[in-house]
Design a protein around this motif. Sequence first.
Motif, PDB file in Angstrom:
ATOM      1  N   GLU A   1       0.816  -1.221   0.000  1.00  0.00           N
ATOM      2  CA  GLU A   1       0.000   0.000   0.000  1.00  0.00           C
ATOM      3  C   GLU A   1       0.846   1.268   0.000  1.00  0.00           C
ATOM      4  OE1 GLU A   1      -0.668   0.342   4.850  1.00  0.00           O
ATOM      5  OE2 GLU A   1      -2.343  -0.178   3.545  1.00  0.00           O
ATOM      6  N   ASN A   2       2.134   1.130   0.307  1.00  0.00           N
ATOM      7  CA  ASN A   2       3.010   2.304   0.349  1.00  0.00           C
ATOM      8  C   ASN A   2       3.798   2.522  -0.937  1.00  0.00           C
ATOM      9  OD1 ASN A   2       2.549   3.125   3.150  1.00  0.00           O
ATOM     10  ND2 ASN A   2       3.541   1.202   3.679  1.00  0.00           N
ATOM     11  N   ASP A   3       3.644   1.638  -1.919  1.00  0.00           N
ATOM     12  CA  ASP A   3       4.491   1.677  -3.106  1.00  0.00           C
ATOM     13  C   ASP A   3       4.476   3.007  -3.846  1.00  0.00           C
ATOM     14  OD1 ASP A   3       5.685  -0.753  -2.880  1.00  0.00           O
ATOM     15  OD2 ASP A   3       4.474  -1.784  -4.385  1.00  0.00           O
ATOM     16  N   GLU A   4       3.338   3.687  -3.862  1.00  0.00           N
ATOM     17  CA  GLU A   4       3.245   4.929  -4.634  1.00  0.00           C
ATOM     18  C   GLU A   4       3.737   6.152  -3.869  1.00  0.00           C
ATOM     19  OE1 GLU A   4       2.490   5.018  -7.885  1.00  0.00           O
ATOM     20  OE2 GLU A   4       2.524   2.840  -7.624  1.00  0.00           O
ATOM     21  N   ARG A   5       4.151   5.965  -2.637  1.00  0.00           N
ATOM     22  CA  ARG A   5       4.533   7.109  -1.808  1.00  0.00           C
ATOM     23  C   ARG A   5       5.923   7.642  -2.134  1.00  0.00           C
ATOM     24  NH1 ARG A   5       1.703   7.429   3.628  1.00  0.00           N
ATOM     25  NH2 ARG A   5       0.099   5.813   3.579  1.00  0.00           N
ATOM     26  N   SER A   6       6.132   8.891  -1.769  1.00  0.00           N
ATOM     27  CA  SER A   6       7.468   9.464  -1.726  1.00  0.00           C
ATOM     28  C   SER A   6       8.160   8.928  -0.473  1.00  0.00           C
ATOM     29  CB  SER A   6       7.387  10.995  -1.696  1.00  0.00           C
ATOM     30  OG  SER A   6       6.749  11.485  -2.871  1.00  0.00           O
ATOM     31  N   VAL A   7       9.447   9.214  -0.327  1.00  0.00           N
ATOM     32  CA  VAL A   7      10.174   8.639   0.808  1.00  0.00           C
ATOM     33  C   VAL A   7      11.026   9.685   1.520  1.00  0.00           C
ATOM     34  CG1 VAL A   7      10.315   6.370  -0.311  1.00  0.00           C
ATOM     35  CG2 VAL A   7      12.237   7.966  -0.532  1.00  0.00           C
ATOM     36  N   ILE A   8      11.326   9.361   2.766  1.00  0.00           N
ATOM     37  CA  ILE A   8      12.371  10.036   3.536  1.00  0.00           C
ATOM     38  C   ILE A   8      13.492   9.011   3.681  1.00  0.00           C
ATOM     39  CG2 ILE A   8      13.029  11.135   5.702  1.00  0.00           C
ATOM     40  CD1 ILE A   8      10.950  12.738   4.254  1.00  0.00           C
ATOM     41  N   MET A   9      14.717   9.402   3.339  1.00  0.00           N
ATOM     42  CA  MET A   9      15.849   8.486   3.480  1.00  0.00           C
ATOM     43  C   MET A   9      16.838   9.041   4.490  1.00  0.00           C
ATOM     44  SD  MET A   9      16.560   7.120  -0.420  1.00  0.00           S
ATOM     45  CE  MET A   9      17.628   5.800   0.168  1.00  0.00           C
ATOM     46  N   GLU A  10      17.430   8.123   5.245  1.00  0.00           N
ATOM     47  CA  GLU A  10      18.458   8.489   6.223  1.00  0.00           C
ATOM     48  C   GLU A  10      19.715   7.683   5.935  1.00  0.00           C
ATOM     49  OE1 GLU A  10      15.649   9.563  10.098  1.00  0.00           O
ATOM     50  OE2 GLU A  10      16.809   7.698  10.084  1.00  0.00           O
ATOM     51  N   ILE A  11      20.850   8.350   5.959  1.00  0.00           N
ATOM     52  CA  ILE A  11      22.144   7.694   5.790  1.00  0.00           C
ATOM     53  C   ILE A  11      22.978   8.014   7.022  1.00  0.00           C
ATOM     54  CG2 ILE A  11      24.284   7.643   4.441  1.00  0.00           C
ATOM     55  CD1 ILE A  11      22.629   8.364   1.977  1.00  0.00           C
TER      56      ILE A  11
ATOM     57  N   ILE B   1      12.802  12.218  -1.228  1.00  0.00           N
ATOM     58  CA  ILE B   1      12.700  12.007  -2.670  1.00  0.00           C
ATOM     59  C   ILE B   1      11.215  11.921  -2.994  1.00  0.00           C
ATOM     60  CG2 ILE B   1      13.288  10.535  -4.627  1.00  0.00           C
ATOM     61  CD1 ILE B   1      15.694   9.549  -3.178  1.00  0.00           C
ATOM     62  N   GLU B   2      10.758  12.858  -3.797  1.00  0.00           N
ATOM     63  CA  GLU B   2       9.336  12.933  -4.129  1.00  0.00           C
ATOM     64  C   GLU B   2       9.115  12.561  -5.590  1.00  0.00           C
ATOM     65  OE1 GLU B   2       7.706  16.721  -3.189  1.00  0.00           O
ATOM     66  OE2 GLU B   2       8.536  16.767  -1.163  1.00  0.00           O
ATOM     67  N   GLY B   3       8.107  11.746  -5.828  1.00  0.00           N
ATOM     68  CA  GLY B   3       7.790  11.349  -7.191  1.00  0.00           C
ATOM     69  C   GLY B   3       6.851  10.154  -7.203  1.00  0.00           C
ATOM     70  N   GLU B   4       6.569   9.694  -8.383  1.00  0.00           N
ATOM     71  CA  GLU B   4       5.626   8.601  -8.570  1.00  0.00           C
ATOM     72  C   GLU B   4       6.311   7.256  -8.346  1.00  0.00           C
ATOM     73  OE1 GLU B   4       3.224   6.972 -12.399  1.00  0.00           O
ATOM     74  OE2 GLU B   4       3.033   9.115 -12.016  1.00  0.00           O
ATOM     75  N   GLY B   5       5.789   6.483  -7.389  1.00  0.00           N
ATOM     76  CA  GLY B   5       6.310   5.136  -7.154  1.00  0.00           C
ATOM     77  C   GLY B   5       7.713   5.077  -6.594  1.00  0.00           C
TER      78      GLY B   5
ATOM     79  N   TYR C   1       8.800   4.773  -3.436  1.00  0.00           N
ATOM     80  CA  TYR C   1       8.981   3.716  -2.438  1.00  0.00           C
ATOM     81  C   TYR C   1       9.055   2.333  -3.082  1.00  0.00           C
ATOM     82  CZ  TYR C   1       8.423   1.075   1.905  1.00  0.00           C
ATOM     83  OH  TYR C   1       8.618   0.203   2.954  1.00  0.00           O
ATOM     84  N   SER C   2       8.281   2.124  -4.149  1.00  0.00           N
ATOM     85  CA  SER C   2       8.290   0.820  -4.814  1.00  0.00           C
ATOM     86  C   SER C   2       9.662   0.486  -5.380  1.00  0.00           C
ATOM     87  CB  SER C   2       7.249   0.777  -5.938  1.00  0.00           C
ATOM     88  OG  SER C   2       7.628   1.622  -7.015  1.00  0.00           O
ATOM     89  N   ARG C   3      10.454   1.494  -5.742  1.00  0.00           N
ATOM     90  CA  ARG C   3      11.774   1.273  -6.321  1.00  0.00           C
ATOM     91  C   ARG C   3      12.870   1.213  -5.259  1.00  0.00           C
ATOM     92  NH1 ARG C   3      11.937  -0.857 -10.983  1.00  0.00           N
ATOM     93  NH2 ARG C   3      14.018  -0.004 -11.351  1.00  0.00           N
ATOM     94  N   LEU C   4      12.714   1.997  -4.183  1.00  0.00           N
ATOM     95  CA  LEU C   4      13.824   2.153  -3.234  1.00  0.00           C
ATOM     96  C   LEU C   4      13.627   1.424  -1.905  1.00  0.00           C
ATOM     97  CD1 LEU C   4      14.659   5.947  -3.731  1.00  0.00           C
ATOM     98  CD2 LEU C   4      15.817   3.967  -4.723  1.00  0.00           C
ATOM     99  N   LYS C   5      12.487   0.754  -1.720  1.00  0.00           N
ATOM    100  CA  LYS C   5      12.207   0.174  -0.404  1.00  0.00           C
ATOM    101  C   LYS C   5      13.174  -0.932  -0.004  1.00  0.00           C
ATOM    102  CE  LYS C   5       8.569  -2.818  -2.339  1.00  0.00           C
ATOM    103  NZ  LYS C   5       7.115  -3.111  -2.274  1.00  0.00           N
ATOM    104  N   PHE C   6      13.874  -1.533  -0.975  1.00  0.00           N
ATOM    105  CA  PHE C   6      14.812  -2.605  -0.645  1.00  0.00           C
ATOM    106  C   PHE C   6      16.196  -2.080  -0.261  1.00  0.00           C
ATOM    107  CE2 PHE C   6      12.000  -4.544  -3.988  1.00  0.00           C
ATOM    108  CZ  PHE C   6      11.233  -5.257  -3.098  1.00  0.00           C
ATOM    109  N   GLU C   7      16.369  -0.768  -0.211  1.00  0.00           N
ATOM    110  CA  GLU C   7      17.688  -0.193   0.061  1.00  0.00           C
ATOM    111  C   GLU C   7      18.004  -0.079   1.544  1.00  0.00           C
ATOM    112  OE1 GLU C   7      20.074   0.672  -2.604  1.00  0.00           O
ATOM    113  OE2 GLU C   7      18.585  -0.833  -3.181  1.00  0.00           O
TER     114      GLU C   7
END
Length: 373
Positions: free
Chosen positions: A121-131, A182-186, A188-194
């Motif tokens: 359900e979160n795949d289309e969301r933008s993300v906050i990333m922490e390093i 990072i804001e945009g379409e999908g 979280y679906s691309r970066l959630k495995f990072e």
Amino acid sequence: MNPAQVQYKSGRGRAVIPSQLQAVKDRYEEMNVALQMPETVTDATRYRDLMREYKNLTPIVEKYDEYRQTEQDFEEAKELLEQGGLEPDFKEMVQEEYERHKQRLALLEEELQILLLPKDENDERSVIMEIRAGTGGEEAALFGYNIYRMYTMYAEKRGWKTELLSVNETELGGFKEAEFSIEGEGVYSRLKFESGAHRVQRVPDTESQGRIQTSAVTVAVMPEAQEVEIELNPNDLKIDTFRSSGAGGQHINKTSSAIRVTHLPTGMVVECQDERSQYKNKDKALMVLRSRLYDQKLRQQNEQLAEKRRGMVGSGDRSERIRTYNYPQGRITDHRINLTLYKLDSILDGDLDELLDALITAEQAEKLKEAAL
């Protein structure tokens, strides 16, 4: 209608496309009509929700339509062959059509199976990333900057918008800690495995003997939470202001514009000092805090499935070493799927799609196996 509720079962030979898919198509056509009605257009919330559902169902309906047309073409070719009495040249042509449609049907069935898998359900969301720099001191911080650059360059290639929310730099330009959106379409679906520990093996610039050093940074990928999902009680927040500064005390502001927000119930602390405006820094800090709390909520829910998820690429365990970047060999290895690519330079320049596609495919394979059981 949630595509995850549609069951896809195989029959003899070709898979059987269930009647539920027609229900998906019917729902899709209903939404198409509803989206054009004035009362829908003027209701922002309903319009947004319908558009999200419409968009999620579009690839399923398009693939289903293609499947039905291909199945019809296949049956027509089959019927002609069974009738017999065809001229040799025409029979050869029909036989080729029959084989082509048969192969295409098999491929479409596989694609439909994947499209009908349960969606995050979160795949289309933008993300906050922490390093965050881990073991390795200054070298780990420098690699933290390399990882930040990799993700921002990937975002640029995808047409996504990035914004640095907070950073703790070292004298040499490394990142001890960094938070960015990072804001945009999908996204979280691309970066959630990072999420996880990223290990680097290379010779530091400060190493005179040419010895390879192993360092690590941890990455957290959190779906961006909305205010309505995570409501922050002002009584639970301790907000402090201080003067922001760069590495080594440079760029000191004359005003106390930096913000530190402490969430008292959990002890979470968020600092933002990138903006000169105290209000903007506060807004960014609260956005990060909401996403952290939402991410914590998701991870607590996933603990119930921990045993099952341990073998999946999307476990989200931040202590897990997920990847090694070996500079001397120009090699990058993802340990979850045993994938090694000798494309270190291009990957660090943001060419992440081959790696991310492999992780997504691996997750799909796990879900298909689980569905079959």
